[in-house]
Structures are given as C-alpha cells and as structure tokens.
Write a protein that holds these residues in place. Structure first.
Motif, PDB file in Angstrom:
ATOM      1  N   GLY A  72      -0.517  -4.782  -7.245  1.00  0.00           N
ATOM      2  CA  GLY A  72      -1.461  -6.581  -7.425  1.00  0.00           C
ATOM      3  C   GLY A  72      -0.706  -6.987  -7.287  1.00  0.00           C
ATOM      4  N   ALA A  73       0.257  -6.696  -8.747  1.00  0.00           N
ATOM      5  CA  ALA A  73       1.417  -7.888  -9.034  1.00  0.00           C
ATOM      6  C   ALA A  73       2.349  -8.106  -8.057  1.00  0.00           C
ATOM      7  N   THR A  74       2.843  -7.260  -7.268  1.00  0.00           N
ATOM      8  CA  THR A  74       3.424  -6.439  -5.926  1.00  0.00           C
ATOM      9  C   THR A  74       2.862  -7.668  -4.811  1.00  0.00           C
ATOM     10  N   LEU A  75       1.592  -7.489  -4.897  1.00  0.00           N
ATOM     11  CA  LEU A  75       1.167  -8.133  -2.954  1.00  0.00           C
ATOM     12  C   LEU A  75       0.369  -9.589  -3.482  1.00  0.00           C
ATOM     13  N   ALA A  76       0.845  -9.522  -4.466  1.00  0.00           N
ATOM     14  CA  ALA A  76       0.034 -10.957  -5.071  1.00  0.00           C
ATOM     15  C   ALA A  76       1.884 -12.173  -4.789  1.00  0.00           C
ATOM     16  N   GLY A  77       2.806 -11.667  -5.381  1.00  0.00           N
ATOM     17  CA  GLY A  77       4.285 -12.247  -6.145  1.00  0.00           C
ATOM     18  C   GLY A  77       4.870 -11.980  -3.894  1.00  0.00           C
ATOM     19  N   ILE A 128       9.706   1.504  -4.288  1.00  0.00           N
ATOM     20  CA  ILE A 128       8.987   2.494  -4.991  1.00  0.00           C
ATOM     21  C   ILE A 128       9.488   3.005  -5.932  1.00  0.00           C
ATOM     22  N   ALA A 129      10.859   2.815  -6.261  1.00  0.00           N
ATOM     23  CA  ALA A 129      11.379   3.626  -7.339  1.00  0.00           C
ATOM     24  C   ALA A 129      11.697   2.676  -8.346  1.00  0.00           C
ATOM     25  N   ALA A 130      11.317   1.670  -8.088  1.00  0.00           N
ATOM     26  CA  ALA A 130      11.367  -0.017  -9.082  1.00  0.00           C
ATOM     27  C   ALA A 130       9.350   0.602  -9.665  1.00  0.00           C
ATOM     28  N   ILE A 151      -0.300  10.602 -13.691  1.00  0.00           N
ATOM     29  CA  ILE A 151      -0.132   8.785 -13.950  1.00  0.00           C
ATOM     30  C   ILE A 151      -0.532   7.939 -14.775  1.00  0.00           C
ATOM     31  N   PRO A 152       0.417   7.563 -14.427  1.00  0.00           N
ATOM     32  CA  PRO A 152      -0.272   5.888 -15.356  1.00  0.00           C
ATOM     33  C   PRO A 152      -1.524   5.889 -14.674  1.00  0.00           C
ATOM     34  N   ARG A 153      -2.322   5.047 -13.952  1.00  0.00           N
ATOM     35  CA  ARG A 153      -2.732   5.509 -12.117  1.00  0.00           C
ATOM     36  C   ARG A 153      -2.782   3.380 -12.855  1.00  0.00           C
ATOM     37  N   ASN A 154      -3.816   2.881 -14.324  1.00  0.00           N
ATOM     38  CA  ASN A 154      -3.842   1.669 -14.764  1.00  0.00           C
ATOM     39  C   ASN A 154      -2.622   0.986 -13.819  1.00  0.00           C
ATOM     40  N   ASN A 155      -1.725   1.305 -14.685  1.00  0.00           N
ATOM     41  CA  ASN A 155      -0.587   0.587 -14.556  1.00  0.00           C
ATOM     42  C   ASN A 155      -0.160   0.842 -13.162  1.00  0.00           C
ATOM     43  N   VAL A 156       0.091   1.709 -12.470  1.00  0.00           N
ATOM     44  CA  VAL A 156       0.528   1.691 -11.194  1.00  0.00           C
ATOM     45  C   VAL A 156      -0.658   0.207 -10.122  1.00  0.00           C
ATOM     46  N   LEU A 157      -2.002   0.344 -11.054  1.00  0.00           N
ATOM     47  CA  LEU A 157      -2.770  -0.304 -10.046  1.00  0.00           C
ATOM     48  C   LEU A 157      -2.178  -2.135  -9.964  1.00  0.00           C
ATOM     49  N   LEU A 158      -2.003  -2.062 -11.432  1.00  0.00           N
ATOM     50  CA  LEU A 158      -1.980  -3.675 -11.841  1.00  0.00           C
ATOM     51  C   LEU A 158      -0.562  -3.712 -10.898  1.00  0.00           C
ATOM     52  N   LEU A 208       0.838  -1.713  -0.141  1.00  0.00           N
ATOM     53  CA  LEU A 208       0.177   0.004   0.170  1.00  0.00           C
ATOM     54  C   LEU A 208       1.008   1.422  -0.271  1.00  0.00           C
ATOM     55  N   VAL A 209       1.814   0.776   0.360  1.00  0.00           N
ATOM     56  CA  VAL A 209       2.974   2.329   0.823  1.00  0.00           C
ATOM     57  C   VAL A 209       3.554   2.442  -0.336  1.00  0.00           C
ATOM     58  N   PHE A 210       4.070   2.070  -1.281  1.00  0.00           N
ATOM     59  CA  PHE A 210       4.730   1.772  -2.676  1.00  0.00           C
ATOM     60  C   PHE A 210       3.947   2.344  -4.067  1.00  0.00           C
ATOM     61  N   THR A 211       2.831   1.349  -3.838  1.00  0.00           N
ATOM     62  CA  THR A 211       1.403   2.260  -4.788  1.00  0.00           C
ATOM     63  C   THR A 211       1.198   3.306  -4.823  1.00  0.00           C
ATOM     64  N   GLY A 212       0.372   3.422  -3.095  1.00  0.00           N
ATOM     65  CA  GLY A 212      -0.191   4.867  -3.011  1.00  0.00           C
ATOM     66  C   GLY A 212       0.794   5.909  -2.778  1.00  0.00           C
TER      67      GLY A 212
END
Length: 442
Positions: free
Chosen positions: A346-351, A303-305, A336-343, A137-141
């Motif tokens: 989700g990928a970071t959480l699952a991974g 965050i940078a990645a 911001i490319p919001r769709n990409n950040v949200l996707l 959530l911190v990374f994505t937010g």
C-alpha cells in the motif's frame, strides 16, 4: 568398545576469497546503477554527471573503510544499526535503524516509478497509474509467495547487464567518433564546463548520484564466510566502490559526450534520459534493449527492497520497537510477515503515485547519509578511544568521511530535508512512546 564421535554442529565455511566479495558487491549494486538516475543528476548538476559520480566515490571510499573496520569488531552483524548502537548509544542506533527503514520503503517506490515511466514509454496507450498498480502488484505478490532470486540468477543478471553496458559503450563511442567529432576541450566538458559549473549544483547532484553506490555495505554481511575477514571485508568494500565508480563514470561520460547540445532533460524524459541517449546513438534496438535491461534491474531491486523492508519491520516488531501484534507476526501458512508485505504494498502504491523519482531518491539518500555519517563516527570513537588495535589514520579517515557525507547531505533539497526530519520525528515519538509503555508495565 565403540567410540562414537560427538555430532558436529554445522557452521558457515570460510570459502569466499576477495574476488568473490568484489563480484558479490557489483551484483548487489548492479553495473547499470547510474543509468536510472542519469537524467535527474544531469538536471541537478547542470550536466556534470561524471564529476558528481567521482565525488560520490570519494565519499563512499572513506565510508567503506569505516564499514570495513567496524565489520572487524562485529563480524556477524554487518549492520549500521549494530555499529552505532554499540559504539555510540542505543538511541542513536535506533535513529540509524529508523532511517534505514525509510530507505527500504523508498527503494521499491522509486523502482515502481522508474518501471512505470519506462513501460509507458514503450506502450504509451496504457496510463501511468495502471502501470504503477501492475508493478506494485507484482512486487507485493511475489513477496507474499516468498519468491527470491537465487545468487546464481543474480550473477547471470549482472553478467547480462555487463554485456548491455559494453554494447551501449560500443554504440556511443562509435556515434561520438563518426558523427560528433569532438576536438580539444570538448572531450573534457563532461568533467568541467565553465558555462554551467556551479559548486552548489555539483554537490546537489552528488547528493543524488550517491544512489549509484547504495548497497556496498551489504558486503559486511559476508564476514563469517570469507577468508581473512579482517583484511578482505575492507578491501572488498573499497574495491567494489572503485569498480562501480569507474564503470559508472565511463557510462555517464559516454552519455554526456553523445548528448552535447544540452544537459537539461524535460520532465517527460528526465527519469528515462539514459535510454533516450541510447535511442540517439543506437536507434530503436538499443532503446528497447536498455529499457528492458533497466526494467528488469529495477524490478529486481524493488522486489528485493520490499522483501528486506518486510523483514526489517518484522524484526522491529518482534523486539517491540513497533507494535508486535501488527508488525511482529508471521503467517503460519506461508511463513511470511504478511501484514508487513501488504502494508508496504500500500505504501509503495501511494508513494509511486505521489512522488517523483527525483524526490524519492533524495529522501532515500537522506536516510542513507545519516547511516553513513553515524558509521564514520562509530569507527572514529572505537579505534581512537576504545580499541587497543592500532589502525592507520584512525581519526582522519572517518572524520573526512563524516565531513564529506555531511556536506553532501546538507545539499539535499530543503523539501527532502524537511520530509526526512519529519520521518525521524515520527520515529522518535514511537521510540519514546514504546519506552514509556515498557516502563509503566514494570
């Protein structure tokens, strides 16, 4: 009669010197680079972490020369994707770009894993999954808000990390000299221990240890702002690899001497093994200092990645390499490319919930080594067959770089190779599907 001068178009000023590039490279890679992977590499190489760091440095030095040479040809690109697409084939460039995307996606995952394990070590009453969710959530937010660390903040963080490294080394060598009293061959055991030495295990460890150097190629992006880029980009890249390699070797050498009883770390300690070495040599003070330092470093990297991955996905979507209506969209409100950040969130959480740090690091290096091998071949092709400019060892350096990187790449685990090959296969399916669709529209 007035003679108004035509307005000048602002351009980047060539104000950076060689030492600026080296400092920039060290900031990107971070002085604490080997600490996060120390336990994983120790288990993989049976304790020979110093040896793996130095072998990886040789591979990266050869590849750094190829990056530096290609930056002469494409001084504004600074991208393995561009080098390979222009010198070899657009499809090869796409495969390199797709592999780099895997790296960008995996980096925040392994950072979230490390941060969650470290935080749980300090506050064990909070479950691992809760820590993962909090860090994702911190990374994505922050990426949804467009927050980026400034160069000045990065420089201060790097300086702070350098101080922490010095503090650790002082504690470690004091502990070694006053408690362990190694004599004779014991001082060289971190380089070679005949009891545990195995060539295959050494190169398996090296395939992970190379993560220490990931980011050195970012120096090539400074080509338009450095004095004498044809000389200084290559020197800056090479000197950065040497500086990080030697500093990392000293760090893990001290850690191995301070933990001589056994190289194998149990699963509960493997991801945070270095901070437990700190606990042994410096007590709770050094344990928490290292934990906090590496926590900040991994959060910054994550965050940078994620920030970079969102932009890479946007670029591929904008160029129709990926579905444009999903990936090539910018939020009009935040830019911001919001769709990409949200996707990616989700990928970071699952991974982070599914992958271990070791498996994630190996997969990341699968893609990185594909890029390194292809850049070496691109440099060989350009300077041996296409360029009129003569350079020393035009074939030898990139060929050795390719062979060493390929040999290390082959020593990734079978699972990492299978999963990585699956990722490449998905990319190729998307590539040919998009290509077929474009042909049908003509």
């Amino acid at each position: 009669m007035s003679t108004d001068a035509a307005p000048t178009v602002p351009v980047l000023r060539r104000s950076l010197k060689l030492w600026h590039l080296i400092l920039y490279g060290i900031i990107i890679i971070q002085p604490t680079a080997p600490m996060s992977i120390y336990g994983v590499v120790s288990n993989a190489a049976r304790g020979h972490v110093v040896t793996t760091i130095l072998i990886a440095m040789v591979a990266m030095l050869l590849t750094a020369v190829s990056y530096g040479r290609m930056a002469r040809v494409y001084p504004s690109a600074g991208s393995a994707y561009t080098y390979v697409a222009q010198e070899l084939h657009p499809l090869a460039g796409y495969i390199v770009g797709w592999s780099m995307l895997m790296d960008y996606m995996l980096n925040p995952i392994i950072c979230a894993v490390w941060c969650s394990v470290a935080a749980q070590g300090m506050l064990p009453q909070i479950p691992y999954a809760a820590w993962v969710l909090a860090f994702v959530l911190v990374f994505t937010g922050l990426n949804l808000l467009g927050v980026q660390a400034s160069a000045r903040v990065n420089a201060l963080l790097a300086a702070g990390m350098g101080i922490v490294v010095a503090v650790f080394l002082a504690f470690a060598f004091h502990y070694i000299a006053t408690v362990l009293h190694p004599v004779g061959w014991a001082w060289l055991a971190p380089f070679y221990d005949p009891v545990t030495f195995s060539v295959s295990r050494i190169f398996h460890g090296t395939s992970i240890a190379v993560l220490t150097y990931i980011g050195f190629d970012g120096i090539s992006t400074m080509s338009e702002e450095v004095e004498n880029p044809r000389r200084n980009i290559m020197l800056g890249t090479v000197f950065t690899c040497v500086a990080i390699g030697l500093l990392s070797a000293v760090e893990v050498y001290a850690a191995q001497l301070a933990w001589p009883a056994g190289w194998h770390f149990p699963p509960a300690l493997v991801d945070t093994a270095f901070v437990h070495v700190g606990l042994r040599v410096g007590g709770r003070f050094l344990f928490f200092l290292l934990n906090l330092t590496l926590l900040v470093a991994n959060m910054g990297s994550g965050i940078a990645a994620q920030f970079g991955a969102a932009r890479l996905l946007y670029g591929m979507g904008r160029d129709n390499a990926l579905p444009k209506r999903i990936f090539g969209v910018i939020s009009p409100r935040t830019g911001i490319p919001r769709n990409n950040v949200l996707l990616l969130g989700g990928a970071t959480l699952a991974g982070a919930l599914l992958l271990s740090y070791e498996r994630g690091a190996e997969l990341l290096n699968f893609g990185a080594f594909i890029a390194f091998m292809c850049v070496n071949i691109a440099a060989l092709v350009h300077y041996r067959f296409r360029s009129k400019e003569k350079v020393r060892l035009a074939v030898t350096i990139p060929l050795l770089g390719f062979l060493i990187c390929g040999f290390i790449w082959l020593h990734l685990t079978r699972d990492a190779q299978v999963l990585g090959a699956g990722w490449i296969a998905i990319g190729l399916i998307l590539y040919f599907a998009m290509h077929r669709r474009r042909k049908s529209r003509r």
